[in-house]
Design a protein around this motif. Structure first.
Motif, mmCIF file in Angstrom:
data_model
loop_
_atom_site.group_PDB
_atom_site.id
_atom_site.type_symbol
_atom_site.label_atom_id
_atom_site.label_comp_id
_atom_site.label_asym_id
_atom_site.label_seq_id
_atom_site.Cartn_x
_atom_site.Cartn_y
_atom_site.Cartn_z
ATOM 1 N N ILE A 155 0.849 -1.199 0.000
ATOM 2 C CA ILE A 155 0.000 0.000 0.000
ATOM 3 C C ILE A 155 0.881 1.243 0.000
ATOM 4 O O ILE A 155 0.646 2.187 -0.760
ATOM 5 C CB ILE A 155 -0.922 0.010 1.247
ATOM 6 C CG1 ILE A 155 -1.941 -1.129 1.187
ATOM 7 C CG2 ILE A 155 -1.617 1.370 1.426
ATOM 8 C CD1 ILE A 155 -3.078 -0.938 0.211
ATOM 9 N N ALA B 86 -0.602 7.405 -4.427
ATOM 10 C CA ALA B 86 -1.658 7.782 -3.480
ATOM 11 C C ALA B 86 -3.050 7.524 -4.054
ATOM 12 O O ALA B 86 -3.946 7.031 -3.366
ATOM 13 C CB ALA B 86 -1.507 9.252 -3.095
ATOM 14 N N THR C 249 -4.042 5.292 -6.261
ATOM 15 C CA THR C 249 -4.356 3.867 -6.285
ATOM 16 C C THR C 249 -4.786 3.395 -4.905
ATOM 17 O O THR C 249 -5.748 2.646 -4.758
ATOM 18 C CB THR C 249 -3.113 3.069 -6.741
ATOM 19 O OG1 THR C 249 -2.580 3.695 -7.902
ATOM 20 C CG2 THR C 249 -3.451 1.628 -7.038
ATOM 21 N N ALA C 250 -4.053 3.846 -3.881
ATOM 22 C CA ALA C 250 -4.377 3.444 -2.511
ATOM 23 C C ALA C 250 -5.740 3.985 -2.095
ATOM 24 O O ALA C 250 -6.521 3.293 -1.421
ATOM 25 C CB ALA C 250 -3.295 3.925 -1.558
ATOM 26 N N ASN C 251 -6.052 5.210 -2.528
ATOM 27 C CA ASN C 251 -7.354 5.778 -2.192
ATOM 28 C C ASN C 251 -8.492 5.013 -2.861
ATOM 29 O O ASN C 251 -9.546 4.792 -2.266
ATOM 30 C CB ASN C 251 -7.408 7.256 -2.583
ATOM 31 C CG ASN C 251 -6.605 8.109 -1.611
ATOM 32 O OD1 ASN C 251 -6.388 7.705 -0.470
ATOM 33 N ND2 ASN C 251 -6.152 9.259 -2.053
ATOM 34 N N THR C 252 -8.262 4.598 -4.109
ATOM 35 C CA THR C 252 -9.264 3.800 -4.820
ATOM 36 C C THR C 252 -9.517 2.501 -4.061
ATOM 37 O O THR C 252 -10.654 2.044 -3.921
ATOM 38 C CB THR C 252 -8.756 3.473 -6.242
ATOM 39 O OG1 THR C 252 -8.362 4.687 -6.867
ATOM 40 C CG2 THR C 252 -9.821 2.794 -7.059
ATOM 41 N N PHE C 253 -8.444 1.917 -3.537
ATOM 42 C CA PHE C 253 -8.519 0.700 -2.731
ATOM 43 C C PHE C 253 -9.407 0.947 -1.509
ATOM 44 O O PHE C 253 -10.380 0.217 -1.255
ATOM 45 C CB PHE C 253 -7.109 0.322 -2.292
ATOM 46 C CG PHE C 253 -6.956 -1.087 -1.795
ATOM 47 C CD1 PHE C 253 -7.894 -1.668 -0.961
ATOM 48 C CD2 PHE C 253 -5.846 -1.836 -2.156
ATOM 49 C CE1 PHE C 253 -7.736 -2.975 -0.502
ATOM 50 C CE2 PHE C 253 -5.684 -3.132 -1.708
ATOM 51 C CZ PHE C 253 -6.629 -3.700 -0.873
ATOM 52 N N ALA C 254 -9.104 2.006 -0.783
ATOM 53 C CA ALA C 254 -9.862 2.323 0.430
ATOM 54 C C ALA C 254 -11.337 2.579 0.109
ATOM 55 O O ALA C 254 -12.238 2.113 0.811
ATOM 56 C CB ALA C 254 -9.249 3.530 1.117
ATOM 57 N N ALA D 153 -13.023 1.368 -2.391
ATOM 58 C CA ALA D 153 -13.683 0.127 -2.789
ATOM 59 C C ALA D 153 -14.233 -0.602 -1.562
ATOM 60 O O ALA D 153 -15.298 -1.209 -1.615
ATOM 61 C CB ALA D 153 -12.710 -0.773 -3.548
ATOM 62 N N ILE D 154 -13.507 -0.489 -0.445
ATOM 63 C CA ILE D 154 -13.960 -1.132 0.794
ATOM 64 C C ILE D 154 -15.229 -0.456 1.308
ATOM 65 O O ILE D 154 -16.246 -1.115 1.521
ATOM 66 C CB ILE D 154 -12.849 -1.082 1.876
ATOM 67 C CG1 ILE D 154 -11.662 -1.949 1.442
ATOM 68 C CG2 ILE D 154 -13.394 -1.537 3.231
ATOM 69 C CD1 ILE D 154 -10.469 -1.885 2.369
ATOM 70 N N THR D 155 -15.184 0.866 1.458
ATOM 71 C CA THR D 155 -16.364 1.552 1.997
ATOM 72 C C THR D 155 -17.549 1.471 1.030
ATOM 73 O O THR D 155 -18.682 1.295 1.463
ATOM 74 C CB THR D 155 -16.049 3.038 2.305
ATOM 75 O OG1 THR D 155 -15.318 3.593 1.216
ATOM 76 C CG2 THR D 155 -15.213 3.173 3.554
ATOM 77 N N ALA E 282 -18.223 -0.937 -1.181
ATOM 78 C CA ALA E 282 -18.810 -2.282 -1.164
ATOM 79 C C ALA E 282 -19.677 -2.441 0.081
ATOM 80 O O ALA E 282 -20.774 -2.984 0.022
ATOM 81 C CB ALA E 282 -17.715 -3.345 -1.200
ATOM 82 N N LYS E 283 -19.168 -1.948 1.226
ATOM 83 C CA LYS E 283 -19.930 -2.051 2.472
ATOM 84 C C LYS E 283 -21.239 -1.257 2.396
ATOM 85 O O LYS E 283 -22.241 -1.643 2.983
ATOM 86 C CB LYS E 283 -19.107 -1.535 3.659
ATOM 87 C CG LYS E 283 -18.064 -2.500 4.150
ATOM 88 C CD LYS E 283 -18.651 -3.840 4.531
ATOM 89 C CE LYS E 283 -19.302 -3.832 5.910
ATOM 90 N NZ LYS E 283 -19.693 -5.199 6.314
#
Lengths: 199, 199
Positions: free
Chosen positions: A33, A38, A40-45, A47-49, A51-52
């Motif tokens: 990470i 930055a 790419t990492a934000n897109t990752f974060a 995707a979590i919220t 999806a939830k």
């Protein structure tokens, strides 16, 4: 021992929440990470919220859904059969073969004295409510053929049979295409005992 | 084949960015996220963005830092030696033994024709700039004793030796406590050739 800067330690601890991820793997993930741009990492974060936020459990069967009730429960052409599975992945596996045309119920777990999971934690209230409200001809208990899955199936049998609904389990036997030489003894013994006439 | 709802697919794809994570593991991670309470998942997402915001690379040595320059580069008592490592984890491993008192430089990669990584991608400009500005007596090239690490060390040797700075590599040999019976042939051969008188 805390060996990383606090924000990195926090990230490592979060990755350890994932199944099968120990300190070493979590550290590798955290480092990946930190090595990402930055954005790419934000897109990752996100995707979590996201999806939830977008994905809920179907209130009738616990299947994952992005709507109110899932597409299976919403499908009025489904047969009056409920297939009980251990998790959503089992449900999807069965859906994908396009051979089963009934409905589903996803358990919240399986009975496990080892993990301290008792009957109250399987989310059975909802299933029993459906069996009373819906017209159901059969409940197929498709929990895994493991000690936990078998125990859960036996428990469901005792609970549902008195209502007068047929309770079944999928057949056990030698997998199609398998080599009998390499089949495990327990499976082979059960397959022989459950032999069928050639038609 | 897209088998999950779009927000789940997106999450799975994000998890596949992590090192060594394939479709199956990514799916397991995504499912774990969906099974978490919303608050837990949000904390996870925040840990990612917060680590990215708080942690930067030291402009002098590329070590991870939450300040302007890292604690090692800021330490004026360090010896005039630069230890070149492949990544931050190698740096931390060496720091933890508390035996080395010099400075560091973290490469952005190692030479690898296989992965298409050439000399331009190692971030050497910054190292060469330091060798000109700082008073440096020795550069220890502590890249891994692999083909890629050795090639990178040889390249650094050619680059730095002409400036008149001593370039060294850590000794190779049988690990302390190891059983010679199980030492690999290459290591054993090198250890015998580099034998030392008993003192």
């Amino acid at each position: 021992m805390s060996e990383f800067l606090p924000p990195i330690e926090t990230l490592i601890e979060q990755f350890r929440r994932l199944p099968g991820v120990g300190r070493k793997t979590a550290t590798r993930y955290a480092m990946a990470i930190l090595d990402m741009p930055a954005e790419t990492a934000n897109t990752f974060a996100e995707a979590i919220t996201e999806a939830k936020t977008a994905i809920k459990r179907c209130p009738l069967c616990n299947n994952l859904t992005d709507g109110d009730i899932c597409y299976i429960c919403a499908d009025t052409t489904r047969e009056k059969v409920i297939c009980v599975v251990e998790d959503t992945r089992a449900l999807m596996r069965i859906e994908r073969i396009r051979d089963y045309r009934g409905k589903f119920f996803v358990l919240s777990g399986v009975l496990s004295p080892m993990k301290g999971i008792g009957p109250d934690q399987l989310g059975l209230d909802k299933l029993m409510e459906r069996l009373q409200k819906e017209e159901v001809e059969e409940v197929i208990v498709a929990t895994n053929p493991t000690i936990e899955g078998d125990t859960t199936a036996a428990y469901l049998m005792k609970l549902i049979a008195p209502i007068g609904i047929k309770v079944t389990r999928p057949a056990l036997g030698i997998p199609v295409g398998a080599d009998i030489e390499y089949a495990d003894e327990v499976t082979l013994a059960r397959a022989l005992r459950a032999r069928n006439p050639i038609t």
